[in-house]
Design a protein around this motif. Structure first.
Motif, PDB file in Angstrom:
ATOM      1  N   SER A  38      56.367  60.630  62.897  1.00  0.00           N
ATOM      2  CA  SER A  38      56.638  62.051  62.735  1.00  0.00           C
ATOM      3  C   SER A  38      57.308  62.346  61.400  1.00  0.00           C
ATOM      4  N   ASN A  39      57.718  61.310  60.695  1.00  0.00           N
ATOM      5  CA  ASN A  39      58.232  61.552  59.346  1.00  0.00           C
ATOM      6  C   ASN A  39      58.011  60.360  58.438  1.00  0.00           C
ATOM      7  N   LEU A  40      58.500  60.480  57.236  1.00  0.00           N
ATOM      8  CA  LEU A  40      58.266  59.442  56.237  1.00  0.00           C
ATOM      9  C   LEU A  40      59.013  58.155  56.562  1.00  0.00           C
ATOM     10  N   VAL A  41      58.422  57.044  56.173  1.00  0.00           N
ATOM     11  CA  VAL A  41      59.099  55.757  56.250  1.00  0.00           C
ATOM     12  C   VAL A  41      60.124  55.694  55.122  1.00  0.00           C
ATOM     13  N   GLY A  81      57.043  71.320  56.492  1.00  0.00           N
ATOM     14  CA  GLY A  81      58.423  70.823  56.504  1.00  0.00           C
ATOM     15  C   GLY A  81      58.733  69.836  55.393  1.00  0.00           C
ATOM     16  N   PHE A  82      57.887  69.789  54.385  1.00  0.00           N
ATOM     17  CA  PHE A  82      58.163  68.872  53.268  1.00  0.00           C
ATOM     18  C   PHE A  82      59.093  69.564  52.275  1.00  0.00           C
ATOM     19  N   ASN A  83      60.176  68.907  51.920  1.00  0.00           N
ATOM     20  CA  ASN A  83      61.079  69.482  50.935  1.00  0.00           C
ATOM     21  C   ASN A  83      60.820  68.958  49.535  1.00  0.00           C
ATOM     22  N   ARG A  84      60.595  67.659  49.464  1.00  0.00           N
ATOM     23  CA  ARG A  84      60.325  67.074  48.150  1.00  0.00           C
ATOM     24  C   ARG A  84      59.284  65.969  48.299  1.00  0.00           C
ATOM     25  N   PRO A  85      58.648  65.594  47.193  1.00  0.00           N
ATOM     26  CA  PRO A  85      57.613  64.555  47.272  1.00  0.00           C
ATOM     27  C   PRO A  85      58.198  63.214  47.714  1.00  0.00           C
ATOM     28  N   SER A  86      57.418  62.453  48.439  1.00  0.00           N
ATOM     29  CA  SER A  86      57.842  61.112  48.825  1.00  0.00           C
ATOM     30  C   SER A  86      57.774  60.207  47.596  1.00  0.00           C
ATOM     31  N   LYS A  87      58.315  59.004  47.714  1.00  0.00           N
ATOM     32  CA  LYS A  87      58.321  58.039  46.603  1.00  0.00           C
ATOM     33  C   LYS A  87      56.953  57.922  45.943  1.00  0.00           C
ATOM     34  N   ILE A  88      55.947  57.699  46.753  1.00  0.00           N
ATOM     35  CA  ILE A  88      54.624  57.480  46.184  1.00  0.00           C
ATOM     36  C   ILE A  88      54.035  58.779  45.640  1.00  0.00           C
ATOM     37  N   GLN A  89      54.369  59.878  46.281  1.00  0.00           N
ATOM     38  CA  GLN A  89      53.860  61.186  45.832  1.00  0.00           C
ATOM     39  C   GLN A  89      54.430  61.583  44.468  1.00  0.00           C
ATOM     40  N   GLU A  90      55.655  61.168  44.192  1.00  0.00           N
ATOM     41  CA  GLU A  90      56.286  61.508  42.901  1.00  0.00           C
ATOM     42  C   GLU A  90      55.387  61.139  41.730  1.00  0.00           C
ATOM     43  N   GLN A 109      52.500  51.081  52.498  1.00  0.00           N
ATOM     44  CA  GLN A 109      52.375  50.957  53.945  1.00  0.00           C
ATOM     45  C   GLN A 109      52.169  52.311  54.604  1.00  0.00           C
ATOM     46  N   SER A 110      51.761  52.270  55.830  1.00  0.00           N
ATOM     47  CA  SER A 110      51.538  53.478  56.597  1.00  0.00           C
ATOM     48  C   SER A 110      52.837  54.295  56.689  1.00  0.00           C
ATOM     49  N   GLY A 111      52.716  55.588  56.583  1.00  0.00           N
ATOM     50  CA  GLY A 111      53.890  56.440  56.730  1.00  0.00           C
ATOM     51  C   GLY A 111      54.631  56.762  55.442  1.00  0.00           C
ATOM     52  N   THR A 112      54.017  56.467  54.293  1.00  0.00           N
ATOM     53  CA  THR A 112      54.720  56.708  53.035  1.00  0.00           C
ATOM     54  C   THR A 112      54.208  57.946  52.292  1.00  0.00           C
ATOM     55  N   GLY A 113      53.260  58.646  52.906  1.00  0.00           N
ATOM     56  CA  GLY A 113      52.840  59.915  52.315  1.00  0.00           C
ATOM     57  C   GLY A 113      51.531  59.912  51.551  1.00  0.00           C
ATOM     58  N   LYS A 114      50.701  58.901  51.783  1.00  0.00           N
ATOM     59  CA  LYS A 114      49.421  58.827  51.065  1.00  0.00           C
ATOM     60  C   LYS A 114      48.477  59.960  51.483  1.00  0.00           C
ATOM     61  N   THR A 115      48.337  60.140  52.792  1.00  0.00           N
ATOM     62  CA  THR A 115      47.396  61.147  53.281  1.00  0.00           C
ATOM     63  C   THR A 115      47.761  62.530  52.762  1.00  0.00           C
ATOM     64  N   ALA A 116      49.020  62.876  52.921  1.00  0.00           N
ATOM     65  CA  ALA A 116      49.468  64.188  52.451  1.00  0.00           C
ATOM     66  C   ALA A 116      49.148  64.347  50.971  1.00  0.00           C
ATOM     67  N   ALA A 117      49.290  63.270  50.203  1.00  0.00           N
ATOM     68  CA  ALA A 117      49.053  63.329  48.759  1.00  0.00           C
ATOM     69  C   ALA A 117      47.583  63.613  48.444  1.00  0.00           C
TER      70      ALA A 117
HETATM   71  P1  ADP Z   1      50.404  57.664  55.079  1.00  0.00           P
HETATM   72  O1  ADP Z   1      49.097  58.332  54.787  1.00  0.00           O
HETATM   73  O2  ADP Z   1      50.906  56.829  53.945  1.00  0.00           O
HETATM   74  O3  ADP Z   1      50.430  56.927  56.375  1.00  0.00           O
HETATM   75  P2  ADP Z   1      51.329  60.360  55.653  1.00  0.00           P
HETATM   76  O4  ADP Z   1      50.846  61.180  54.534  1.00  0.00           O
HETATM   77  O5  ADP Z   1      50.564  60.420  56.931  1.00  0.00           O
HETATM   78  O6  ADP Z   1      51.493  58.816  55.212  1.00  0.00           O
HETATM   79  O7  ADP Z   1      52.862  60.738  55.905  1.00  0.00           O
HETATM   80  C1  ADP Z   1      53.613  60.142  56.939  1.00  0.00           C
HETATM   81  C2  ADP Z   1      54.445  61.207  57.646  1.00  0.00           C
HETATM   82  O8  ADP Z   1      55.367  61.782  56.745  1.00  0.00           O
HETATM   83  C3  ADP Z   1      53.614  62.351  58.197  1.00  0.00           C
HETATM   84  O9  ADP Z   1      54.201  62.766  59.404  1.00  0.00           O
HETATM   85  C4  ADP Z   1      53.722  63.414  57.121  1.00  0.00           C
HETATM   86  O10 ADP Z   1      53.598  64.716  57.669  1.00  0.00           O
HETATM   87  C5  ADP Z   1      55.127  63.177  56.577  1.00  0.00           C
HETATM   88  N1  ADP Z   1      55.241  63.460  55.141  1.00  0.00           N
HETATM   89  C6  ADP Z   1      54.352  63.205  54.153  1.00  0.00           C
HETATM   90  N2  ADP Z   1      54.816  63.589  52.952  1.00  0.00           N
HETATM   91  C7  ADP Z   1      56.046  64.115  53.167  1.00  0.00           C
HETATM   92  C8  ADP Z   1      57.052  64.689  52.336  1.00  0.00           C
HETATM   93  N3  ADP Z   1      56.897  64.800  51.015  1.00  0.00           N
HETATM   94  N4  ADP Z   1      58.196  65.120  52.920  1.00  0.00           N
HETATM   95  C9  ADP Z   1      58.376  65.007  54.257  1.00  0.00           C
HETATM   96  N5  ADP Z   1      57.475  64.486  55.095  1.00  0.00           N
HETATM   97  C10 ADP Z   1      56.324  64.036  54.570  1.00  0.00           C
END
Ligand code: ADP
Length: 445
Positions: A38-41, A81-90, A109-117
């Motif tokens: 449900s959130n970032l690793v 609900g994203f406030n700022r880019p994740s490490k990888i998104q930066e 790894q899974s959960g680091t924000g790749k999909t969102a990016a």
């Molecule tokens: P991955 O593709 O690497 O597994 P996701 O893009 O699915 O990662 O992101 C993992 C979780 O973190 C998801 O629940 C996503 O909604 C959330 N997430 C992604 N980017 C951010 C961000 N910048 N800030 C907060 N939460 C984020």
């Protein structure tokens, strides 16, 4: 972005080859991770960036505003609900959004924000005034494609001019259809058919191509070939993006065939350590004795939440039954369950609805439940050949140095064989596993 989702069709799989099993296993794990995440690793590791042109400046952003996204997309980002880019998104976002577009291979790894990016990149690059596909994304399975599709729909919620369509089995279009949707998400087989056989998509008009979960993709030879065939139909200037959770040689070779002249971003996993873990073993003669020992432990110490690992489904089922009879609230996670069911069990356990989670080795691979302070190896982890599985042992009980609280691990030993496995694990990590006398438990916490 809005979309029409086709009705879910039945599985209907026949006999499976080992290769398919392996792929199913990886795909199921990946899906499970997505469902429970449900959130970032958390990570303290630095991103490693290899630029195609080392002389060009390296941009990184600390906020989404800096990216000058379309307001509708920025709204979508905040709505998620994203406030700022994740490490990888930066680093990945400025690279993907740059003009001219740059190609990227990214691993984390899974959960680091790749999909969102990449979803953000796809939605940014398409022109809603053009009523034809401009962004393609391929995922290894039907279920994973649906999950990614959901993210596209969520992120594009305030950008309703952009439409999405699913290229997956069950979604049958009339011959001669020309797709109007700007974004297409699907599996390689259907996507290839839609481009080549049915010509629903004109590949020459594609601006962004995303290949997600490359490591799962290459577990099926067919998918690898289909992906490459799709890629070959795309124009030279099309932006190619590839993502993977792991990066062994085979993934890397595949990645290079899909993405020419890539920038490369890697984010290492947080290292796990046994330093903050107290490790014990208990000597028993049978599974009944192991169960008794377990009861003694439960009688002596307060255990908020525990995970118990068994080698087979049968033992796991038996143990869960015995523990329930003793009055414990037990959750059982087992291989015959559907991924969605497994996700529901893990969610309940996370919420504290059950205090004990009994599971088989295979099933729990790759999941972490951070709050668990006690891990019990009812059976020690071994690989198919019966050799100690050090990696699994570490992943099960290890904590990441920075975030880890102190933990307790108890190993049940019931034969010469398992004693031998234990000794090898102890030697491997060079960290003492102390003997525990379950009739006298004063010594443990
Ligand atoms: P991955 O593709 O690497 O597994 P996701 O893009 O699915 O990662 O992101 C993992 C979780 O973190 C998801 O629940 C996503 O909604 C959330 N997430 C992604 N980017 C951010 C961000 N910048 N800030 C907060 N939460 C984020």
């Amino acid at each position: 972005a809005s979309a029409t989702t086709p009705a879910k069709t039945g599985g209907g799989e026949g006999d499976k080859t080992g290769e398919e099993d392996d792929k199913d296993d990886k795909a199921a794990q990946s899906l499970l991770n997505k469902l429970i995440r449900s959130n970032l690793v958390n990570t303290t590791n630095q991103v490693e960036v290899l630029q195609r042109d080392p002389n060009s400046p390296l941009y990184s952003v600390k906020s989404f505003e800096e990216l000058r996204l379309k307001p509708q997309l920025l709204q979508g980002v905040y709505a998620m609900g994203f406030n700022r880019p994740s490490k990888i998104q930066e680093n990945a976002l400025p690279m993907m959004l740059a003009e001219p577009p740059q190609n990227l291979i990214a691993q984390s790894q899974s959960g680091t924000g790749k999909t969102a990016a990449f979803v953000l990149a796809m939605l940014s690059h398409v022109d809603p005034n053009n009523k034809f596909p401009q962004a393609l994304c391929v995922s290894p399975t039907y279920e994973l494609a649906l999950q990614t599709g959901k993210v596209i729909e969520q992120m594009g919620k305030h950008y309703s001019e952009v439409k999405l369509v699913y290229a997956i089995r069950g979604n049958k279009l009339q011959r001669g259809t020309q797709l109007q949707e700007q974004v297409v998400i699907g599996t390689p087989g259907t996507m290839l058919d839609w481009c080549l056989k049915f010509k629903f998509i004109d590949p020459k008009k594609i601006k962004v191509f995303v290949l997600d979960e490359a490591d799962v993709m290459i577990a099926t030879q067919g998918h690898q070939d289909q992906s490459i065939r799709i890629q070959r139909m795309l124009p030279k200037q099309c932006q190619m993006l590839l993502f993977s959770a792991t990066f062994e040689e085979t993934v890397w070779n595949f990645a290079q065939r899909i993405v020419p002249d890539p920038n490369i971003i890697k984010l290492k996993r947080e290292e796990e350590t046994l330093d903050t873990i107290k490790q014990y073993y208990v000597l028993c003669n049978s599974k009944e004795e192991k169960f008794m020992a377990l009861c003694n432990i439960y009688g002596a110490i307060t255990i908020a939440q525990a995970m118990i690992f068994c080698h087979t489904r049968k033992t796991a089922g038996w143990l869960a039954g015995e523990l329930s009879r003793e009055g414990h609230q037990v959750a059982l996670l087992s291989g015959e369950m559907q991924v969605e069911q497994r996700a529901a069990v893990i969610d309940r356990f996370r919420d504290g609805k059950e205090k004990v989670l009994v599971t088989t080795n295979v099933c729990a691979r790759g999941i972490d439940v951070e709050q668990v302070s006690v891990v019990i190896n009812f059976d020690l982890p071994v690989d198919r050949d019966g050799n100690p599985d050090n990696e699994t042992y570490l992943h099960r009980i290890g904590r990441t140095g920075r975030f880890g609280k102190r933990g307790l691990a108890i190993n049940m030993v019931d034969s010469r064989f398992s004693m031998n496995v234990l000794n090898k694990i102890q030697d491997h990590f060079n960290k003492k596993i102390e003997k525990l006398d379950t009739d006298d438990l004063d010594e443990i916490e």
